[in-house]
Design a protein around this motif. Structure first.
Motif, PDB file in Angstrom:
ATOM      1  N   LEU A  84       0.820  -1.211   0.000  1.00 14.14           N
ATOM      2  CA  LEU A  84       0.000   0.000   0.000  1.00 14.14           C
ATOM      3  C   LEU A  84       0.853   1.260   0.000  1.00 14.14           C
ATOM      4  O   LEU A  84       0.335   2.368  -0.086  1.00 14.14           O
ATOM      5  CB  LEU A  84      -0.931   0.011   1.219  1.00 14.14           C
ATOM      6  N   GLY A  85       2.178   1.093   0.093  1.00 10.38           N
ATOM      7  CA  GLY A  85       3.093   2.234   0.106  1.00 10.38           C
ATOM      8  C   GLY A  85       3.302   2.818  -1.283  1.00 10.38           C
ATOM      9  O   GLY A  85       2.920   2.238  -2.298  1.00 10.38           O
ATOM     10  N   ASP A  86       3.898   3.983  -1.300  1.00 12.47           N
ATOM     11  CA  ASP A  86       4.197   4.690  -2.539  1.00 12.47           C
ATOM     12  C   ASP A  86       5.140   3.833  -3.392  1.00 12.47           C
ATOM     13  O   ASP A  86       6.239   3.498  -2.952  1.00 12.47           O
ATOM     14  CB  ASP A  86       4.852   6.030  -2.194  1.00 12.47           C
ATOM     15  N   ARG A  91      11.737   0.139  -1.582  1.00 14.74           N
ATOM     16  CA  ARG A  91      10.942  -0.962  -1.036  1.00 14.74           C
ATOM     17  C   ARG A  91      11.439  -1.405   0.343  1.00 14.74           C
ATOM     18  O   ARG A  91      10.645  -1.746   1.213  1.00 14.74           O
ATOM     19  CB  ARG A  91      10.939  -2.137  -2.033  1.00 14.74           C
ATOM     20  N   GLY A  92      12.754  -1.390   0.556  1.00 14.11           N
ATOM     21  CA  GLY A  92      13.290  -1.793   1.850  1.00 14.11           C
ATOM     22  C   GLY A  92      12.806  -0.882   2.975  1.00 14.11           C
ATOM     23  O   GLY A  92      12.431  -1.347   4.048  1.00 14.11           O
ATOM     24  N   THR A  93      12.808   0.416   2.719  1.00 15.26           N
ATOM     25  CA  THR A  93      12.316   1.389   3.701  1.00 15.26           C
ATOM     26  C   THR A  93      10.827   1.190   3.941  1.00 15.26           C
ATOM     27  O   THR A  93      10.353   1.236   5.088  1.00 15.26           O
ATOM     28  CB  THR A  93      12.592   2.827   3.220  1.00 15.26           C
ATOM     29  N   THR A  94      10.087   0.959   2.869  1.00 14.01           N
ATOM     30  CA  THR A  94       8.645   0.737   2.985  1.00 14.01           C
ATOM     31  C   THR A  94       8.352  -0.508   3.821  1.00 14.01           C
ATOM     32  O   THR A  94       7.482  -0.489   4.697  1.00 14.01           O
ATOM     33  CB  THR A  94       8.005   0.627   1.588  1.00 14.01           C
ATOM     34  N   VAL A 155       0.097   5.167   0.462  1.00 10.78           N
ATOM     35  CA  VAL A 155       0.468   5.741   1.743  1.00 10.78           C
ATOM     36  C   VAL A 155       1.966   6.018   1.763  1.00 10.78           C
ATOM     37  O   VAL A 155       2.758   5.176   1.328  1.00 10.78           O
ATOM     38  CB  VAL A 155       0.081   4.775   2.888  1.00 10.78           C
ATOM     39  N   HIS A 156       2.327   7.180   2.265  1.00 10.42           N
ATOM     40  CA  HIS A 156       3.743   7.523   2.434  1.00 10.42           C
ATOM     41  C   HIS A 156       4.277   6.686   3.597  1.00 10.42           C
ATOM     42  O   HIS A 156       3.768   6.775   4.722  1.00 10.42           O
ATOM     43  CB  HIS A 156       3.877   9.020   2.730  1.00 10.42           C
ATOM     44  N   MET A 157       5.255   5.844   3.316  1.00  8.17           N
ATOM     45  CA  MET A 157       5.795   4.943   4.328  1.00  8.17           C
ATOM     46  C   MET A 157       7.309   5.066   4.357  1.00  8.17           C
ATOM     47  O   MET A 157       8.021   4.299   3.714  1.00  8.17           O
ATOM     48  CB  MET A 157       5.370   3.492   4.042  1.00  8.17           C
TER      49      MET A 157
END
Length: 185
Positions: A84-86, A91-94, A155-157
């Motif tokens: 659901l992230g940007d 991707r690792g941060t998300t 969603v900003h993640m």
């Protein structure tokens, strides 16, 4: 004849209702399998989670993505939450953010939750989640994104640090509705 009119009118309403239902069913069965799968998943999620209380003015898109965030946190589904992230972010941060959100908020997300939507929802929205069972507050940012050529909300993640993931901004009220769903900075 006058006494039969209301019954005929009720019968007409019932017939119209049956026709609308049949038309809807016909349209749904003519849709793609992908749409049917997504609709079935949404119905399953909606029926297996407590209802989300809403304050403010979400758009259909911002409300839908917010519901999914709460459900994925409650269910502990890291990959699905990260999805659901940007899509333009690392991707690792998300994924690390998704792990942090689940570790911190899973218990509260499984109970009564109020989502307060700030500002106008057609472009992006700040959403504050009030997790009533645990007394926790989580602020998220919902924004438009392009996924497979379609405009959707994501969603900003970007909170890979657990402390950052649980921090509450100073402007966020302790209870929903205290600011009238308008942003004050």
């Amino acid at each position: 004849m006058a006494t039969g009119f209301p019954a005929a009118r009720r019968g007409g309403r019932a017939l119209r209702g049956a026709l609308v239902g049949a038309l809807t069913l016909g349209l749904l069965t003519g849709c793609s399998s992908e749409y049917e799968d997504a609709e079935a998943e949404y119905i399953g999620d909606y029926s297996s989670h407590p209802p989300l209380s809403v304050v403010g003015y979400p758009s259909t898109g911002t409300l839908g993505i917010t519901q999914q965030v709460v459900w994925r946190i409650a269910d502990g589904r890291v990959e699905e939450l990260a999805d659901l992230g940007d899509p333009d972010k690392d991707r690792g941060t998300t994924e690390k953010t998704a792990e942090n959100w689940i570790a911190a908020f899973r218990k509260g997300a499984g109970g009564k939750v109020t989502a307060e939507f700030y500002d106008e929802g057609s472009y992006r929205q700040t959403v504050v989640l009030y997790l009533h069972g645990t007394g926790q507050i989580k602020q998220i940012y919902v924004l438009p994104a392009n996924v497979d050529g379609q405009g959707v909300f994501r969603v900003h993640m970007a909170e890979p640090d657990p402390g950052e993931a649980t921090a509450v901004a100073p402007w966020v009220p302790k209870k929903p509705g205290e600011l009238g769903s308008t942003m004050i900075r």
